[in-house]
Design a protein around this motif. Structure first.
Motif, PDB file in Angstrom:
ATOM      1  N   ARG A  70      47.466  49.736  51.758  1.00 44.52           N
ATOM      2  CA  ARG A  70      47.305  49.008  50.437  1.00 44.52           C
ATOM      3  C   ARG A  70      46.679  47.676  50.701  1.00 44.52           C
ATOM      4  NH1 ARG A  70      47.329  51.886  46.085  1.00 44.52           N
ATOM      5  NH2 ARG A  70      48.106  49.876  44.955  1.00 44.52           N
TER       6      ARG A  70
ATOM      7  N   GLN B 117      42.434  46.444  46.165  1.00 41.01           N
ATOM      8  CA  GLN B 117      42.325  45.587  44.970  1.00 41.01           C
ATOM      9  C   GLN B 117      41.222  44.865  44.944  1.00 41.01           C
ATOM     10  OE1 GLN B 117      45.737  42.983  44.179  1.00 41.01           O
ATOM     11  NE2 GLN B 117      45.378  43.508  41.961  1.00 41.01           N
ATOM     12  N   THR B 118      40.247  44.853  43.889  1.00 43.11           N
ATOM     13  CA  THR B 118      39.179  43.838  43.845  1.00 43.11           C
ATOM     14  C   THR B 118      39.445  43.347  42.565  1.00 43.11           C
ATOM     15  OG1 THR B 118      38.174  45.767  42.670  1.00 43.11           O
ATOM     16  CG2 THR B 118      37.731  45.350  45.025  1.00 43.11           C
TER      17      THR B 118
ATOM     18  N   PRO C 160      45.829  44.222  48.861  1.00 43.90           N
ATOM     19  CA  PRO C 160      45.868  43.360  47.957  1.00 43.90           C
ATOM     20  C   PRO C 160      44.687  42.542  47.579  1.00 43.90           C
ATOM     21  CG  PRO C 160      47.440  42.295  49.295  1.00 43.90           C
ATOM     22  CD  PRO C 160      46.849  43.939  50.038  1.00 43.90           C
ATOM     23  N   PHE C 161      44.100  42.091  46.642  1.00 46.46           N
ATOM     24  CA  PHE C 161      43.216  40.987  46.676  1.00 46.46           C
ATOM     25  C   PHE C 161      43.639  39.866  47.312  1.00 46.46           C
ATOM     26  CE2 PHE C 161      40.871  37.756  44.260  1.00 46.46           C
ATOM     27  CZ  PHE C 161      39.417  37.815  44.675  1.00 46.46           C
TER      28      PHE C 161
ATOM     29  N   GLY D 276      39.636  51.090  44.362  1.00 43.01           N
ATOM     30  CA  GLY D 276      41.217  51.276  43.967  1.00 43.01           C
ATOM     31  C   GLY D 276      41.784  52.442  44.243  1.00 43.01           C
TER      32      GLY D 276
END
Length: 366
Positions: A2, A305-306, A4-5, A300
């Motif tokens: 995972r 995350q974007t 994150p942005f 995704g």
């Protein structure tokens, strides 16, 4: 994995003790507005930016608004801004009663295209706001030359460019004045909303300070119909903890950006372009692709995350265009809005960098 942005945890973990001590220091003093922490931060940040003055305020939007207001810009005036920026740049102009006049960006750098500025200048034009978008300084020499020719003020929107360098000079010291945001996600972020202006103009600094404090130059003495937008002591204390490490944070972001630039080779993805003689601080690492939504969905699915900066251009927003925006008016801006995708980039990234690179290189657009 995972990814994150963005996450603030690595930096906050490093600074945990100092941040808690800053809180206790302010709490013990029981002085929360216009005190020692704010005064010291203003001195320290002005010195960091190589500017003579820094005046704290509530947020980045207020910073730009206060500069424009202090320069007497208002109803009947026009201010040139880039068409592809966060809406706060336009809102600051509109709030004064002036009209934001949008100029297309350079498709390579995403910053305002100086070659297109002069055609938008009229007798009503009073200033140019140069946004250092995503942390890369705008072409300030070209902007300043135009401003000098037409006797215009140049205001830097440096909300995304804390510590960026243009020909060896820091943003915040390049124009007549600059507005900064210290929103938590910025390279130098508070633990809430905060902002400031920097300038070498003593008269402007004094007027901004008064305007931000109910129009008051001293207690119960009001020389302007002012506002209430001040940098509170708690946020100033937190910013003072973070400021000494800003260059370290920026260098980390440059390292991550360099790995992206060297490692991503997917021909369907357009990488950022860096102008000569600038050192970006990579608040955002923005790539472009015709299949933007497809790529975002693909990443995704892989846990990456974007974010899109910005999916709807200002002139297409209901606030500025009404119910039916006229698309095609600013084609370069609209092109960026439909193709831009921002990749994860934050202090403390490790193995996540190669994971993102591998995912981008293995993506095949349908």
């Amino acid at each position: 994995m995972r990814v994150p942005f963005v996450t603030f945890k690595p930096l906050e973990k490093e600074l945990d003790r100092e941040l808690r001590e800053a809180f206790e220091r302010v709490y013990e003093r029981s002085w929360y507005i216009s005190g020692e922490e704010g005064e010291q931060f203003e001195k320290e940040f002005a010195e960091y930016c190589n500017a003579d003055y820094c005046v704290g305020c509530g947020n980045g939007l207020d910073a730009l608004f206060l500069i424009l207001k202090a320069y007497g810009i208002g109803v009947g005036d026009e201010v040139i801004i880039p068409s592809n920026t966060f809406i706060a740049t336009a809102l600051a102009v509109s709030r004064t009663g002036a009209v934001p006049v949008m100029v297309e960006p350079d498709i390579r750098t995403y910053n305002i295209n100086p070659q297109l500025i002069e055609e938008k200048i009229t007798k009503r034009t009073k200033a140019i706001i140069a946004v250092h978008l995503y942390g890369q300084p705008a072409d300030m020499d070209a902007v300043l030359d135009i401003a000098e020719k037409y006797h215009l003020k140049v205001i830097e929107d440096a909300a995304q460019a804390h510590g960026a360098l243009y020909k060896g000079r820091r943003t915040g010291s390049l124009g007549d004045a600059a507005g900064f945001s210290f929103y938590p996600g910025k390279n130098l972020g508070a633990l809430g909303d905060a902002g400031c202006i920097t300038t070498n103009d003593s008269e402007l600094a004094g007027k901004v300070r008064a305007l931000a404090n109910y129009g008051s130059d001293r207690k119960y003495h009001h020389i302007y119909q002012g506002y209430n937008t001040r940098l509170d002591e708690m946020q100033a204390a937190f910013l003072r903890v973070k400021l000494p490490g800003l260059d370290k944070v920026n260098e980390s972001r440059r390292m991550i950006a360099d790995r992206y630039l060297q490692g991503i080779y997917n021909e369907r993805i357009v990488l950022p372009y860096i102008e000569a003689d600038v050192e970006p601080v990579w608040h955002i690492f923005a790539v472009r692709t015709r299949n933007r939504d497809e790529l975002a969905a693909y990443l995704g699915e892989k846990g990456i995350q974007t974010v899109i900066h910005y999916p709807t251009a200002i002139h297409c927003q209901q606030a500025y265009a009404g119910e039916k925006p006229e698309t095609g008016e600013l084609p370069v801006c609209e092109e960026l809005s439909s193709t831009e995708l921002s990749l994860p980039l934050y202090y403390g990234m490790g193995d996540e960098i190669e994971y993102v690179i591998d995912a981008l290189n293995t993506w095949k657009a349908v």
